[in-house]
Design an enzyme around this catalytic site. Structure first.
Site, PDB file in Angstrom:
ATOM      1  N   ARG A 152       0.860  -1.177   0.000  1.00 33.56           N
ATOM      2  CA  ARG A 152       0.000   0.000   0.000  1.00 33.56           C
ATOM      3  C   ARG A 152       0.901   1.233   0.000  1.00 33.56           C
ATOM      4  NH1 ARG A 152      -2.060  -3.448   4.115  1.00 33.56           N
ATOM      5  NH2 ARG A 152      -4.146  -4.268   3.650  1.00 33.56           N
ATOM      6  N   LYS A 176      -2.327  -2.139   7.925  1.00 30.32           N
ATOM      7  CA  LYS A 176      -3.542  -1.735   8.625  1.00 30.32           C
ATOM      8  C   LYS A 176      -3.587  -2.377  10.007  1.00 30.32           C
ATOM      9  CE  LYS A 176      -6.521  -0.772   4.667  1.00 30.32           C
ATOM     10  NZ  LYS A 176      -7.806  -1.072   4.000  1.00 30.32           N
ATOM     11  N   HIS A 253      -2.576   2.013  -5.952  1.00 28.91           N
ATOM     12  CA  HIS A 253      -3.270   0.758  -5.690  1.00 28.91           C
ATOM     13  C   HIS A 253      -3.394  -0.085  -6.965  1.00 28.91           C
ATOM     14  CE1 HIS A 253      -4.678  -0.458  -1.791  1.00 28.91           C
ATOM     15  NE2 HIS A 253      -5.655  -1.160  -2.314  1.00 28.91           N
ATOM     16  N   ARG A 256      -0.617  -2.389  -6.931  1.00 27.15           N
ATOM     17  CA  ARG A 256      -0.883  -3.462  -5.951  1.00 27.15           C
ATOM     18  C   ARG A 256      -1.815  -4.503  -6.572  1.00 27.15           C
ATOM     19  NH1 ARG A 256      -1.170  -4.530  -0.285  1.00 27.15           N
ATOM     20  NH2 ARG A 256      -3.237  -5.005   0.524  1.00 27.15           N
ATOM     21  N   HIS A 279      -3.824  -8.905   3.746  1.00 27.40           N
ATOM     22  CA  HIS A 279      -5.282  -8.918   3.877  1.00 27.40           C
ATOM     23  C   HIS A 279      -5.696  -9.715   5.109  1.00 27.40           C
ATOM     24  CE1 HIS A 279      -6.019  -8.139  -0.696  1.00 27.40           C
ATOM     25  NE2 HIS A 279      -5.879  -7.029  -0.015  1.00 27.40           N
ATOM     26  N   TYR A 288      -8.963 -11.042  -6.841  1.00 26.34           N
ATOM     27  CA  TYR A 288      -7.962 -11.168  -7.900  1.00 26.34           C
ATOM     28  C   TYR A 288      -8.115 -12.455  -8.696  1.00 26.34           C
ATOM     29  CZ  TYR A 288      -6.067  -7.282  -5.337  1.00 26.34           C
ATOM     30  OH  TYR A 288      -5.938  -6.074  -4.711  1.00 26.34           O
TER      31      TYR A 288
END
Length: 307
Positions: A152, A176, A253, A256, A279, A288
């Site tokens: 990110r 995150k 992004h 990414r 994630h 994806y």
């Protein structure tokens, strides 16, 4: 407790106790200020008077004004977190948002750069950096690392020099929820990083008008010697992607998304890609696989004589 006091305290809770990123905290602050303005007009003079009807009306009004489903879903999440916190801290008698629901966000397939487009992009960056310009060398290293690791933009700009292991070809990042992970990168990214560290970083640090402002630990430096900020990375990536065919977002992004899709196209395990991207849910990574399927369908339609 007034609306301003409650929102400020909730922001502190998100940052200090929940470990939310500054960008997420800003988004929640904006959402809750919107809620406060709407609720006060509806008669809720402070957060303790908030009820489910006001929350639903607030979301409905935003939807009628054309707010995107994804943004309204984030608003609902911000409101639920806020009302739950209000009850836990005793600032409200009940959790007004416990039964609040918002429309599910549209699940659009992300933009992905093709292998050929990525190759051309790197060829162009390499040519720009061939004369040893510090900014060009930095830009090449930034894009190589973004694509190689699927980071990110906030993770990339938060990397310090000591976070990079050039021997093991890994970088330690904080994602995150303040979760750390170690992400691998490849030889092209290694070469770009070595050239940047050897020939460019010191030159960029020397550009700081005030040496006390130099980001001594940051891996990537801006043109004025401070830590490279996400906005500069957005501008860089956007300028590169706008030259490529294709529609959709053109921010970091996209690289990414591209890294994840190319890994899966190459046979990478879904769980491994989930760990690489950081994630929390495998369901987030599964988008994806849909991208890969759509790309396969497009190839089939173009190539098969009986398609």
């Amino acid at each position: 407790m007034s609306w301003d006091e409650a929102i400020a305290d909730f922001e502190s809770h998100l940052a200090a106790e929940r470990g939310y990123s500054s960008s997420t905290v800003r988004a929640y602050r904006s959402d809750l200020r919107s809620l406060a303005e709407f609720a006060e007009k509806a008669g809720a003079e402070d957060p303790s008077q908030l009820d489910l009807a006001v929350l639903r009306d607030w979301l409905w009004r935003a939807q009628q004004e054309g707010l995107a489903k994804a943004s309204n879903a984030r608003r609902a999440a911000a409101a639920r977190g806020f009302t739950s916190w209000l009850q836990r801290t005793g600032a409200a008698p009940v959790d007004a948002g416990r039964r609040l629901r918002a429309p599910k966000a549209d699940r659009r397939l992300p933009r992905v750069v093709t292998r050929e487009q990525a190759s051309g992009l790197f060829d162009g960056l390499t040519a720009r950096a061939s004369d040893g310009d510090p900014v060009a060398l930095r830009d090449l290293a930034v894009i190589e690392l973004l694509y190689a690791s699927g980071l990110r933009v906030s993770e990339l700009t938060g990397v310090d020099v000591d976070d990079v292991d050039l021997d093991r070809l890994t970088v330690r990042v904080t994602g995150k929820g303040s979760k750390e992970r170690v992400v691998p990168f490849g030889v092209p990214a290694l070469n770009a990083l070595v050239d940047y560290l050897r020939m460019a970083r010191t030159a960029l640090a020397a550009r700081a008008a005030d040496t006390s402002l130099t980001a001594t630990h940051a891996l990537f430096l801006g043109s004025r010697g401070g830590r490279l900020n996400p906005r500069s990375v957005y501008r860089l990536v956007s300028s590169l992607l706008e030259e490529l065919p294709g529609s959709g977002p053109s921010g970091p992004h996209t690289l990414r998304h591209t890294a994840a899709t190319h890994l899966l196209d190459g046979g990478a395990d879904l769980r491994a890609v989930q760990e690489l991207l950081g994630h929390a849910s495998l369901g987030t990574t599964q988008i994806y696989t849909h991208v890969s399927t759509e790309r396969l369908k497009e190839t089939y339609q173009r190539a098969h004589p009986r398609a």
